[in-house]
Design a protein around this motif. Sequence first.
Motif, mmCIF file in Angstrom:
data_model
loop_
_atom_site.group_PDB
_atom_site.id
_atom_site.type_symbol
_atom_site.label_atom_id
_atom_site.label_comp_id
_atom_site.label_asym_id
_atom_site.label_seq_id
_atom_site.Cartn_x
_atom_site.Cartn_y
_atom_site.Cartn_z
ATOM 1 N N ALA A 184 -36.816 -12.718 -3.134
ATOM 2 C CA ALA A 184 -35.770 -11.707 -3.317
ATOM 3 C C ALA A 184 -35.074 -11.358 -2.001
ATOM 4 N N ARG A 185 -35.688 -11.700 -0.857
ATOM 5 C CA ARG A 185 -35.128 -11.379 0.462
ATOM 6 C C ARG A 185 -34.720 -12.639 1.236
ATOM 7 N N LYS A 186 -34.665 -13.783 0.519
ATOM 8 C CA LYS A 186 -34.405 -15.062 1.183
ATOM 9 C C LYS A 186 -33.074 -15.090 1.936
ATOM 10 N N ASP A 187 -32.003 -14.603 1.313
ATOM 11 C CA ASP A 187 -30.691 -14.630 1.972
ATOM 12 C C ASP A 187 -30.692 -13.785 3.245
ATOM 13 N N LYS A 188 -31.301 -12.613 3.183
ATOM 14 C CA LYS A 188 -31.390 -11.736 4.358
ATOM 15 C C LYS A 188 -32.216 -12.414 5.446
ATOM 16 N N ALA A 189 -33.358 -12.988 5.073
ATOM 17 C CA ALA A 189 -34.223 -13.650 6.046
ATOM 18 C C ALA A 189 -33.505 -14.820 6.710
ATOM 19 N N LEU A 190 -32.803 -15.617 5.933
ATOM 20 C CA LEU A 190 -32.091 -16.762 6.492
ATOM 21 C C LEU A 190 -31.018 -16.307 7.470
ATOM 22 N N ALA A 191 -30.288 -15.267 7.116
ATOM 23 C CA ALA A 191 -29.251 -14.746 8.017
ATOM 24 C C ALA A 191 -29.876 -14.254 9.324
ATOM 25 N N LEU A 192 -30.986 -13.539 9.234
ATOM 26 C CA LEU A 192 -31.682 -13.067 10.438
ATOM 27 C C LEU A 192 -32.144 -14.244 11.289
ATOM 28 N N CYS A 193 -32.717 -15.260 10.656
ATOM 29 C CA CYS A 193 -33.227 -16.427 11.375
ATOM 30 C C CYS A 193 -32.109 -17.183 12.088
ATOM 31 N N LEU A 194 -31.013 -17.402 11.399
ATOM 32 C CA LEU A 194 -29.911 -18.150 12.013
ATOM 33 C C LEU A 194 -29.304 -17.381 13.184
ATOM 34 N N GLU A 195 -29.165 -16.078 13.035
ATOM 35 C CA GLU A 195 -28.654 -15.260 14.140
ATOM 36 C C GLU A 195 -29.608 -15.327 15.338
ATOM 37 N N HIS A 196 -30.894 -15.232 15.070
ATOM 38 C CA HIS A 196 -31.898 -15.286 16.140
ATOM 39 C C HIS A 196 -31.871 -16.644 16.859
ATOM 40 N N VAL A 197 -31.783 -17.711 16.097
ATOM 41 C CA VAL A 197 -31.750 -19.047 16.693
ATOM 42 C C VAL A 197 -30.525 -19.206 17.596
ATOM 43 N N GLN A 198 -29.372 -18.804 17.100
ATOM 44 C CA GLN A 198 -28.142 -18.942 17.892
ATOM 45 C C GLN A 198 -28.224 -18.133 19.191
ATOM 46 N N ARG A 199 -28.718 -16.907 19.089
ATOM 47 C CA ARG A 199 -28.844 -16.058 20.267
ATOM 48 C C ARG A 199 -29.863 -16.642 21.241
ATOM 49 N N SER A 200 -30.982 -17.101 20.719
ATOM 50 C CA SER A 200 -32.045 -17.632 21.577
ATOM 51 C C SER A 200 -31.601 -18.870 22.343
ATOM 52 N N ARG A 201 -30.808 -19.703 21.736
ATOM 53 C CA ARG A 201 -30.342 -20.933 22.403
ATOM 54 C C ARG A 201 -29.557 -20.627 23.664
ATOM 55 N N ALA A 202 -28.947 -19.453 23.735
ATOM 56 C CA ALA A 202 -28.143 -19.081 24.901
ATOM 57 C C ALA A 202 -28.981 -18.453 26.020
ATOM 58 N N GLU A 203 -30.260 -18.217 25.775
ATOM 59 C CA GLU A 203 -31.118 -17.583 26.781
ATOM 60 C C GLU A 203 -31.517 -18.575 27.867
ATOM 61 N N PRO A 204 -31.656 -18.083 29.095
ATOM 62 C CA PRO A 204 -32.114 -18.960 30.184
ATOM 63 C C PRO A 204 -33.482 -19.553 29.863
ATOM 64 N N GLY A 205 -33.628 -20.834 30.092
ATOM 65 C CA GLY A 205 -34.904 -21.501 29.875
ATOM 66 C C GLY A 205 -35.120 -22.036 28.478
ATOM 67 N N CYS A 206 -34.210 -21.743 27.548
ATOM 68 C CA CYS A 206 -34.336 -22.277 26.192
ATOM 69 C C CYS A 206 -33.763 -23.695 26.175
ATOM 70 N N LEU A 207 -34.612 -24.657 25.855
ATOM 71 C CA LEU A 207 -34.184 -26.050 25.786
ATOM 72 C C LEU A 207 -33.753 -26.433 24.374
ATOM 73 N N ASP A 208 -34.381 -25.798 23.372
ATOM 74 C CA ASP A 208 -34.028 -26.041 21.968
ATOM 75 C C ASP A 208 -34.677 -24.951 21.129
ATOM 76 N N HIS A 209 -34.021 -24.589 20.054
ATOM 77 C CA HIS A 209 -34.534 -23.529 19.165
ATOM 78 C C HIS A 209 -33.948 -23.795 17.790
ATOM 79 N N ARG A 210 -34.827 -24.055 16.807
ATOM 80 C CA ARG A 210 -34.356 -24.414 15.467
ATOM 81 C C ARG A 210 -35.203 -23.738 14.402
ATOM 82 N N VAL A 211 -34.598 -23.570 13.220
ATOM 83 C CA VAL A 211 -35.327 -23.113 12.046
ATOM 84 C C VAL A 211 -34.985 -24.054 10.902
#
Length: 96
Positions: free
Chosen positions: A13-40
């Motif tokens: 019932a919360r899949k769409d919300k969870a996916l949106a949170l995950c994708l936002e987190h992945v995109q933000r994390s990829r821009a952090e110093p030291g992040c070589l790759d980040h995927r979900v």
Amino acid sequence: MIIVIGKITVNPARKDKALALCLEHVQRSRAEPGCLDHRVSIDCEDEAKMTFVEHWQDMAALKTHFAVKASQDFVKDLTACLTEPPEMKIYEAGEV
């Protein structure tokens, strides 16, 4: 290099919300110093299961990532969408 493998099981019932949170987190994390790759990824055999695969330059970069307020907010918000506690394993690896 540090490799993080995270696994979650989402309330359908919360899949769409969870996916949106995950994708936002992945995109933000990829821009952090030291992040070589980040995927979900969504498990093709069970769409309620998602797996994170992250590669970090070193443990200092990963610790900095964990300390970012947005990362802490992500964990809190995502946890509300899960049916069981998340799993996370951290490995130190070198290229062979």
